[in-house]
Design a protein around this motif. Structure first.
Motif: not given
Length: 462
Positions: A44, A67-68, A74
């Motif tokens: 992450w 994708k964030t 993310w």
């Protein structure tokens, strides 16, 4: 709209936008790290909102895409293989690429508590055979992550620290107990071992416990809020959990080793509940019931009568109710005039044997000393039954440190005889003994052992 207003509006809009959209990782992800084997582990971090990140893992040559979210965060789950390495993990976004090198896959253990866990080969008096042990500490498949001291009133998303390969230079300032634990595991399992050391000397358990525990338990909250400031550790509830634990709770670990309790001896009456709640809260934060192995505090000449032995007895009692846990007794490898016994080798060895037997099923020997089970009054005598008592023996001419009490509750020294791995007690001062206590003082170093050479824990039968 006038040109100057257009320029101002453009500059204001530009100021509200990020100048770059680089991927950032928490410090727990770095070169030389260890990831837990045969698991779904989380990666992450942060990047620009809506940015797509490509992750490549060299052990399976796979690509993952994530994708964030709107918070610019993310998170990705990936599968790890059986132990091995070194590997690389690359993370590529719109503006940058991060490549994590020399990554190993193995077993990761969190090592926490207060000074006896923090103690290194070069801390003050150091450890037994320090010079020799430092010279031997060349283990490229053991990796060390030290969490720098941080406090916070709120849970943090990151914590300071770096991964290092175990060498004589890095070992000498790392937790000695943790190092000896890892060395034994690595030798028996033949897999890489990662250690995360986040201990803080003098710290009470309250600061390692999340606020949710105190929100649900008024008695623990009141006790925690009564703590007085000290020169060696913060005492405000949850401060070290927020600053040194919370950020790594998504990081997969095999389990935790813990050495703490000295700073809670004045609140021994609530320590059992507090400790159990703390362990439960950590497991809840990680999302699974990992093993939790701890050290019963050693005998020491505290100025307050019975506080040390009270904590030891509480730690023994917790073992009976806390699932997937284990405790090692160190009363035989301590010195009552030193709150930091320098024999850290045997402490780490006993913790490692616990893990090898109960977590990895790789050790067939006994890992517990005799643990009190029950008493049977027999008129003028009383019988004491222990678990883990095979080969029960005294190291000396006679068994020491037993006392008995009758209906009046007054304890007197007792004569002890070992018979068929049980202890039979009697006293001329007690006509009908009903209760027993053993090793009942801060400085007691009893001589009762089992056949594996492990010492019996202090206890009181009431």
């Amino acid at each position: 709209m006038k040109p100057k207003f257009l320029i101002v509006a453009f500059l204001m809009a530009l100021a509200c936008q990020p100048l770059w959209a680089k991927i950032e990782l928490p410090n727990i992800f770095a070169d030389d790290m260890v990831l837990q084997r045969n698991e779904k582990v989380s990666l992450w971090g942060w990047a620009n909102t809506g940015e797509e990140i490509t992750v490549h893992t060299s052990w399976d040559n796979q690509e993952y895409h994530v994708k964030t979210n709107i918070e610019a965060r993310w998170k990705l789950e990936i599968d790890t293989p059986e132990a091995g390495g070194p590997y690389t993990i690359s993370l590529k976004g719109n503006e940058n690429e991060i490549v994590l090198k020399n990554v190993l896959i193995g077993e990761v253990w969190l090592c926490s508590g207060q000074s006896n866990m923090e103690w290194s080969a070069t801390t003050n008096a150091g450890i037994d055979h320090a010079e020799e042990e430092i010279k031997k500490a060349d283990y490229p498949n053991i990796r060390l992550f030290t969490v720098a001291r941080r406090t916070s009133n709120y849970p943090q998303d990151d914590l300071p620290g770096t991964w290092e390969v175990c060498t004589p230079e890095t070992m000498k300032t790392f937790s000695a107990v943790a190092y000896f634990f890892a060395r034994r595991l690595q030798g028996e399992l033949n897999v890489p071992i990662g250690l995360i050391d986040n201990a803080w000397g003098g710290s009470p358990a309250e600061v390692w416990t999340p606020s949710s525990v105190f929100d649900k338990n008024e008695d623990l909250k009141a006790s925690a809020e009564s703590l007085e400031e000290t020169p060696w550790s913060p005492v405000f509830p949850s401060q070290l959990y927020n600053g040194m634990v919370h950020a790594i709770t998504p990081f997969k670990i095999a389990g935790t080793i813990w050495y703490q309790g000295e700073s809670n001896r004045g609140r021994w009456d609530v320590y059992g509940k507090l400790f159990s709640e703390m362990v439960g809260s950590w497991r809840e934060a990680w999302g699974y019931d990992f093993p939790f192995y701890y050290v019963q505090i050693a005998p020491y000449n505290y100025k307050e009568a019975e506080q040390g032995v009270r904590i030891r007895d509480v730690q023994r009692r917790v073992l009976e109710t806390l699932p997937n846990s284990g405790m090692v007794v160190v009363s035989d490898i301590a010195t009552i005039d030193n709150i930091h016994p320098t024999n850290k080798q045997d402490v780490g060895l006993r913790l490692a044997n616990l893990a090898l037997k109960e977590t990895y099923q790789k050790y067939e020997g006994e890992v517990y000393g005799p643990l009190f089970k029950e008493v049977h009054p027999l008129g003028k005598k009383i019988e004491v039954i222990f678990d883990h008592a095979k080969g029960l023996m005294a190291k000396g001419k006679k068994v020491t440190h037993f006392e008995v009490a009758g209906a009046d509750g007054v304890y007197h020294p007792a004569k002890a005889v070992i018979k068929q791995d049980k202890v039979i007690l009697s006293s001329k001062m007690v006509k009908e003994p009903l209760n027993v206590r053993f090793g009942w003082s801060n400085i007691a170093e009893p001589n009762l052992f089992n056949g594996a050479g492990l010492p019996a824990s202090a206890f009181i039968s009431e």
